[in-house]
Design a protein around this motif. Structure first.
Motif, PDB file in Angstrom:
ATOM      1  N   ALA A   1       1.155  -1.355   0.026  1.00  0.00           N
ATOM      2  CA  ALA A   1       0.006  -0.080   0.154  1.00  0.00           C
ATOM      3  C   ALA A   1       0.812   1.115  -0.405  1.00  0.00           C
ATOM      4  N   GLY A   2       0.515   2.061  -0.567  1.00  0.00           N
ATOM      5  CA  GLY A   2       0.758   3.597  -0.521  1.00  0.00           C
ATOM      6  C   GLY A   2       0.543   4.107   0.653  1.00  0.00           C
ATOM      7  N   ILE A   3       2.257   4.671   2.314  1.00  0.00           N
ATOM      8  CA  ILE A   3       1.318   5.315   3.289  1.00  0.00           C
ATOM      9  C   ILE A   3       0.586   6.433   2.499  1.00  0.00           C
ATOM     10  N   GLU A   4       1.300   7.747   1.802  1.00  0.00           N
ATOM     11  CA  GLU A   4       1.099   9.243   1.228  1.00  0.00           C
ATOM     12  C   GLU A   4      -0.550   9.010   1.419  1.00  0.00           C
ATOM     13  N   ARG A   5      -1.249   7.814   0.529  1.00  0.00           N
ATOM     14  CA  ARG A   5      -2.626   7.947   1.167  1.00  0.00           C
ATOM     15  C   ARG A   5      -2.686   8.160   1.734  1.00  0.00           C
ATOM     16  N   PHE A   6      -2.791   6.749   2.886  1.00  0.00           N
ATOM     17  CA  PHE A   6      -3.531   6.668   4.193  1.00  0.00           C
ATOM     18  C   PHE A   6      -2.929   8.413   5.242  1.00  0.00           C
ATOM     19  N   ALA A   7      -1.839   8.962   5.055  1.00  0.00           N
ATOM     20  CA  ALA A   7      -1.728  10.261   5.592  1.00  0.00           C
ATOM     21  C   ALA A   7      -2.112  10.835   5.499  1.00  0.00           C
ATOM     22  N   MET A   8      -2.935  11.059   3.573  1.00  0.00           N
ATOM     23  CA  MET A   8      -3.898  12.344   3.482  1.00  0.00           C
ATOM     24  C   MET A   8      -4.860  11.758   4.313  1.00  0.00           C
ATOM     25  N   LEU A   9      -5.519  10.721   4.003  1.00  0.00           N
ATOM     26  CA  LEU A   9      -6.729  10.600   5.071  1.00  0.00           C
ATOM     27  C   LEU A   9      -6.938  10.902   6.075  1.00  0.00           C
ATOM     28  N   LEU A  10      -5.803  10.592   7.075  1.00  0.00           N
ATOM     29  CA  LEU A  10      -5.662  10.770   8.169  1.00  0.00           C
ATOM     30  C   LEU A  10      -6.056  11.858   8.392  1.00  0.00           C
ATOM     31  N   PHE A  11      -5.057  12.352   7.783  1.00  0.00           N
ATOM     32  CA  PHE A  11      -5.119  14.480   7.785  1.00  0.00           C
ATOM     33  C   PHE A  11      -5.693  14.855   7.033  1.00  0.00           C
ATOM     34  N   GLY A  12      -6.059  14.478   6.295  1.00  0.00           N
ATOM     35  CA  GLY A  12      -7.466  15.726   5.419  1.00  0.00           C
ATOM     36  C   GLY A  12      -6.859  15.984   4.627  1.00  0.00           C
ATOM     37  N   ILE A  13      -5.367  15.499   4.208  1.00  0.00           N
ATOM     38  CA  ILE A  13      -5.153  16.599   3.537  1.00  0.00           C
ATOM     39  C   ILE A  13      -5.584  15.831   1.697  1.00  0.00           C
ATOM     40  N   LYS A  14      -5.355  17.601   0.978  1.00  0.00           N
ATOM     41  CA  LYS A  14      -5.543  16.913  -0.009  1.00  0.00           C
ATOM     42  C   LYS A  14      -4.613  16.588  -1.765  1.00  0.00           C
ATOM     43  N   ASP A  15      -3.181  17.660  -1.628  1.00  0.00           N
ATOM     44  CA  ASP A  15      -1.690  17.480  -2.421  1.00  0.00           C
ATOM     45  C   ASP A  15      -1.435  17.192  -1.539  1.00  0.00           C
ATOM     46  N   MET A  16      -1.193  16.194  -1.961  1.00  0.00           N
ATOM     47  CA  MET A  16      -0.406  15.471  -1.821  1.00  0.00           C
ATOM     48  C   MET A  16       1.292  16.230  -1.650  1.00  0.00           C
ATOM     49  N   ARG A  17       1.970  16.954  -2.523  1.00  0.00           N
ATOM     50  CA  ARG A  17       3.291  18.128  -2.140  1.00  0.00           C
ATOM     51  C   ARG A  17       3.355  18.325  -0.905  1.00  0.00           C
ATOM     52  N   VAL A  18       2.150  18.762  -0.155  1.00  0.00           N
ATOM     53  CA  VAL A  18       1.923  19.357   0.920  1.00  0.00           C
ATOM     54  C   VAL A  18       2.874  18.228   2.239  1.00  0.00           C
ATOM     55  N   LEU A  19       2.996  16.838   1.732  1.00  0.00           N
ATOM     56  CA  LEU A  19       3.687  15.911   2.592  1.00  0.00           C
ATOM     57  C   LEU A  19       5.421  16.315   2.154  1.00  0.00           C
ATOM     58  N   TYR A  20       5.520  17.064   1.141  1.00  0.00           N
ATOM     59  CA  TYR A  20       7.084  17.070   0.906  1.00  0.00           C
ATOM     60  C   TYR A  20       7.502  18.364   1.237  1.00  0.00           C
ATOM     61  N   GLU A  21       6.851  19.509   1.238  1.00  0.00           N
ATOM     62  CA  GLU A  21       7.282  21.110   1.038  1.00  0.00           C
ATOM     63  C   GLU A  21       7.818  21.068   2.411  1.00  0.00           C
ATOM     64  N   ASN A  22       7.513  20.478   3.572  1.00  0.00           N
ATOM     65  CA  ASN A  22       8.006  21.032   4.947  1.00  0.00           C
ATOM     66  C   ASN A  22       7.512  22.161   5.178  1.00  0.00           C
ATOM     67  N   ASP A  23       6.662  23.368   5.237  1.00  0.00           N
ATOM     68  CA  ASP A  23       6.060  24.180   5.496  1.00  0.00           C
ATOM     69  C   ASP A  23       6.141  23.786   7.127  1.00  0.00           C
ATOM     70  N   LEU A  24       6.761  25.281   7.647  1.00  0.00           N
ATOM     71  CA  LEU A  24       6.696  24.921   9.043  1.00  0.00           C
ATOM     72  C   LEU A  24       4.958  24.885   9.317  1.00  0.00           C
ATOM     73  N   ARG A  25       4.649  26.102   8.966  1.00  0.00           N
ATOM     74  CA  ARG A  25       3.035  26.707   8.887  1.00  0.00           C
ATOM     75  C   ARG A  25       2.196  25.017   9.265  1.00  0.00           C
ATOM     76  N   ILE A  26       2.465  24.052   8.188  1.00  0.00           N
ATOM     77  CA  ILE A  26       1.464  23.122   8.010  1.00  0.00           C
ATOM     78  C   ILE A  26       1.930  22.744   9.101  1.00  0.00           C
ATOM     79  N   LEU A  27       3.154  21.067   8.764  1.00  0.00           N
ATOM     80  CA  LEU A  27       3.768  20.721   9.741  1.00  0.00           C
ATOM     81  C   LEU A  27       3.170  21.049  11.317  1.00  0.00           C
ATOM     82  N   LYS A  28       3.301  22.310  11.381  1.00  0.00           N
ATOM     83  CA  LYS A  28       3.352  22.336  13.190  1.00  0.00           C
ATOM     84  C   LYS A  28       1.039  22.573  13.416  1.00  0.00           C
ATOM     85  N   GLN A  29       0.648  21.965  12.863  1.00  0.00           N
ATOM     86  CA  GLN A  29      -0.763  21.805  12.760  1.00  0.00           C
ATOM     87  C   GLN A  29      -1.269  20.056  12.753  1.00  0.00           C
ATOM     88  N   LEU A  30       0.354  19.184  12.691  1.00  0.00           N
ATOM     89  CA  LEU A  30      -0.137  18.381  12.402  1.00  0.00           C
ATOM     90  C   LEU A  30       0.506  17.104  13.126  1.00  0.00           C
TER      91      LEU A  30
END
Ligand code: DAH
Length: 354
Positions: free
Chosen positions: A325-354
């Motif tokens: 299975a792809g892990i990103e798909r589960f991460a997106m479903l668990l955290f309500g993320i629509k765009d996978m790129r959010v997981l790689y850009e490491n924007d602290l404003r986003i990471l701090k919320q998760l």
């Protein structure tokens, strides 16, 4: 204003300052300073008036003015020291108030992909699985051949592989692994059945980046080899897993599919956990499942006898199931993320919320 008047004014400022200094305290000391030395303070304005005097007078009066300025500044810093110092409980004077709260500092947090891997791993550990790892740089034997994907077989095209022009000691092409399935082979070569293994990790494919693709992403492989392992064991294991991860309501659907390393093989869909979308129970609105009610989450099947044989297992004695299975798909479903790129850009404003 002539120079006598200027001097008189200077003296009255001096008197005014020292008379009031006695009355100053910790709460008015800053305002007091501004009153005399601020941009529009008494002394500042008087010194500014010097511009209308002759050079000689400027020198003399300027000297007097600057003397008073440093006199005032000295007195102010003496007063500030007095007000600013705090005595500690032990009676020792010090300039720090140790009772003040410390500056806040932000704690680090685990990346959402790591959190997802940890959650998934925990569930499988409870089901008796162990974790195994494999190398990112694989050779074509482990990534393809041992998994029943022969050279020139069209299913190799499904994986846009990063090949290198280097060969290993067995004259096999080196490449970046395109899936976690080679860990099945490496583990079975080393260990005797029965086996229950999961293996999360990075995989690489020549894919362009978009909202649901990346050239580096994460998969998790799972497999179970024992006597009489069947499709029913696979279904039970995956259903238990998905309900642990997404709650009792989550359901699975198996669709027949082809993967060379399993027979029979299936693609597995999960019921859409976002349907009906919150605040909207009308059709035509779910951005996740596009109103099909299902989300594809993994590939699975009963391990092909050829795969068992290539690892030295007797396929008449042992059978097994496997899934990936792809892990990103589960991460997106668990955290309500629509765009996978959010997981790689490491924007602290986003990471701090998760
Ligand atoms: N390796 C497959 C892929 O990357 C996923 C997969 C499908 C893994 C079926 C399996 C399986 O173990 O049985 O697309």
């Amino acid at each position: 204003m002539n120079s006598a008047e200027w001097k008189e004014k200077l003296l009255s400022i001096r008197k005014g300052f020292f008379d009031s200094a006695v009355k100053s305290n910790a709460s008015n000391i800053n305002a007091f300073e501004t009153e005399y030395l601020g941009r529009k303070g008494f002394l500042t304005l008087l010194l500014r008036d010097l511009k209308d005097f002759s050079l000689e007078e400027k020198k003399l009066l300027g000297h007097l003015g600057n003397t008073l300025k440093s006199e005032i500044a000295n007195k102010l810093s003496e007063l500030k020291n007095k007000f600013g110092s705090v005595s500690s409980p032990s009676g020792i004077k010090n300039d720090f108030d140790l009772t003040l709260p410390a500056y806040p500092y932000s704690k680090g947090s685990l990346h959402p992909i790591t959190q997802t891997i940890n959650k998934i791993t925990e569930i499988f550990l409870k089901l008796g699985f162990s974790v195994a790892e494999g190398p990112f740089i694989e050779n074509e034997y482990y990534n393809f051949e041992a998994l029943n994907i022969p050279e020139d077989h069209s299913s190799r095209d499904m994986h846009d592989t990063f090949y290198s022009d280097i060969k290993d000691s067995k004259n096999k092409d080196l490449l970046l692994r395109t899936h976690t399935s080679p860990v099945q082979i490496r583990t079975m070569e080393k260990l005797k059945p029965p086996l229950r293994i999961i293996s999360p990790g990075r995989v690489f494919r020549r894919d362009a980046i978009d909202a649901s693709h990346s050239f580096v992403f994460y998969q998790i492989e799972g497999f179970y080899v024992d006597r009489n392992v069947s499709m029913a064991d696979l279904k039970w294991t995956l259903e238990t897993f998905i309900k642990e991860l997404f709650g009792e309501k989550a359901k699975l659907r198996f669709r027949p599919s082809y993967f060379p390393f399993v027979e029979p093989g299936a693609e597995v869909d999960m019921s859409c956990v976002f349907c009906p979308p919150i605040g909207n129970d009308k059709k035509g609105k779910c951005p996740v499942c596009k109103d099909t009610g299902w989300i594809e989450v993994l590939g699975a099947g009963v391990i092909h006898p050829k795969v068992l044989k290539s690892c030295g297992y007797d396929s008449d004695k042992w059978s097994g199931f496997a899934f990936g299975a792809g892990i990103e798909r589960f991460a997106m479903l668990l955290f309500g993320i629509k765009d996978m790129r959010v997981l790689y850009e490491n924007d602290l404003r986003i990471l701090k919320q998760l």
